[in-house]
Enzyme design. Structure first.
Site, PDB file in Angstrom:
ATOM      1  N   LYS A  12       0.855  -1.181   0.000  1.00 31.71           N
ATOM      2  CA  LYS A  12       0.000   0.000   0.000  1.00 31.71           C
ATOM      3  C   LYS A  12       0.890   1.230   0.000  1.00 31.71           C
ATOM      4  CE  LYS A  12      -0.330   1.884   3.432  1.00 31.71           C
ATOM      5  NZ  LYS A  12       0.263   3.055   4.170  1.00 31.71           N
ATOM      6  N   ALA A  91       6.957  -3.028   9.360  1.00 31.88           N
ATOM      7  CA  ALA A  91       6.895  -1.672   9.948  1.00 31.88           C
ATOM      8  C   ALA A  91       7.583  -0.652   9.056  1.00 31.88           C
ATOM      9  CB  ALA A  91       7.516  -1.674  11.345  1.00 31.88           C
ATOM     10  N   SER A  92       7.144  -0.595   7.797  1.00 29.90           N
ATOM     11  CA  SER A  92       7.871   0.221   6.820  1.00 29.90           C
ATOM     12  C   SER A  92       7.018   1.274   6.121  1.00 29.90           C
ATOM     13  CB  SER A  92       8.506  -0.691   5.767  1.00 29.90           C
ATOM     14  OG  SER A  92       7.514  -1.454   5.106  1.00 29.90           O
ATOM     15  N   GLY A  95       2.113  -0.640   4.561  1.00 28.47           N
ATOM     16  CA  GLY A  95       0.968  -1.475   4.920  1.00 28.47           C
ATOM     17  C   GLY A  95       1.190  -2.960   4.833  1.00 28.47           C
ATOM     18  N   GLY A  97       1.766  -5.327   7.106  1.00 27.81           N
ATOM     19  CA  GLY A  97       0.946  -6.069   8.052  1.00 27.81           C
ATOM     20  C   GLY A  97      -0.531  -5.954   7.751  1.00 27.81           C
ATOM     21  N   SER A  98      -0.969  -4.760   7.365  1.00 31.42           N
ATOM     22  CA  SER A  98      -2.385  -4.559   7.032  1.00 31.42           C
ATOM     23  C   SER A  98      -2.769  -5.318   5.775  1.00 31.42           C
ATOM     24  CB  SER A  98      -2.670  -3.069   6.850  1.00 31.42           C
ATOM     25  OG  SER A  98      -2.475  -2.356   8.054  1.00 31.42           O
ATOM     26  N   ASP A 128      -5.142   0.890   8.115  1.00 36.01           N
ATOM     27  CA  ASP A 128      -4.934   0.591   6.699  1.00 36.01           C
ATOM     28  C   ASP A 128      -5.628  -0.689   6.244  1.00 36.01           C
ATOM     29  OD1 ASP A 128      -3.376   2.804   6.092  1.00 36.01           O
ATOM     30  OD2 ASP A 128      -1.494   1.805   6.578  1.00 36.01           O
TER      31      ASP A 128
END
Length: 271
Positions: A12, A91-92, A95, A97-98, A128
């Site tokens: 994303k 953690a970039s 998105g 993880g989302s 997100d």
């Protein structure tokens, strides 16, 4: 009979991200133009008697414990053997993880026959997740629950991450003030039309993220200086930055020229 379902969890990308306020419960109000890149993690699910998750891939080391994939799968109240091929850095700001959580919802829906939850029901997983579940370019508003479709021209993105993690909380805490909403989004005939519009927008989280991790400015500026880059900016709360290109050839050449210690990818901009 064993059923197998696969879903791509695409990156994303926030082309513009305005933070317009904060609710009494602490959640920030956003106004963002979101697109997806043709690169991402891949989640596979097969029917099983229990819910399990195996994570492999070049970025697997960044995940551990009870992650968003399992939390999303439990919302569907089913069981499956899940396998995540982790390609996007953790953690970039793109998105990952989302997108994985949204992929888990789609996979579990396919395996169980249950309907996908509403956007308001998945906000507990992250702001997100609704737009990732929607999977199309959109103007994202509210705390992430309001999605208005946007048609965008064809283009290519180069994503680059210097392999530093930027905690979202401190980035939002570093905001000095809230800004105005996005300008009206017109119909874009060409990628240059999009660029001209983007120049009147911003990512309000870029400055506080750079304060925490100054290398983000180096990544953005390095992308901007590559041949064919029309514009460069940070995505989300960082640290990944994007460069926008008109052609695949220019995008792939630019990605190849980036420092090898960075994570990077060239991919089409997809709706």
């Amino acid at each position: 009979m064993t059923t197998r379902i696969e879903a791509l969890a695409r990156a994303k990308v926030n082309l513009a991200l305005h933070v317009t306020g904060r609710r009494e419960d602490g959640y920030h109000l956003l106004d963002s133009l979101v697109v997806f890149a043709g690169v991402g993690d891949r989640l596979t699910g097969t029917t099983a008697d229990t819910l399990t998750l195996e994570v492999t891939g070049p970025e697997a080391a960044g995940l551990s414990g009870d992650n968003l994939v399992l939390r999303a799968a439990r919302l569907m109240e089913g069981t499956a053997a899940l396998h995540l091929e982790k390609v996007l850095p953790v953690a970039s700001g793109i998105g990952g993880g989302s997108a994985d959580a949204a992929a888990a919802l789609r996979v579990m829906a396919g395996l169980t026959g249950a309907p996908l939850p509403m956007a308001s029901d998945v906000l507990k997983l992250g702001a997100d997740v609704p737009v990732c579940l929607n999977g199309a370019s959109a103007r994202m508003g509210g705390v992430g629950e309001r999605l208005d479709p946007v048609l965008l021209p064809k283009g290519w993105l180069v994503l680059a991450n210097p392999r530093v993690q930027v905690p979202t909380g401190p980035v939002f805490k570093g905001l000095q003030a809230f800004g105005a909403a996005l300008p009206d989004i017109p119909a874009f005939a060409t990628v240059m039309d999009l660029v001209q519009w983007l120049r009147n927008t911003r990512n309000d989280l870029e400055a506080p993220a750079i304060t925490l991790q100054p290398i983000i400015a180096d990544v953005r500026d390095t992308l901007a200086a590559t041949t064919g880059c029309l514009m460069a900016r940070m995505s989300g709360s960082g640290a990944t930055c994007w460069g926008l290109f008109a052609s695949e050839r220019e995008a792939r050449a630019a990605a190849a020229a980036l420092p090898p210690e960075w994570w990077s990818a060239a991919a089409p901009m997809e709706g």
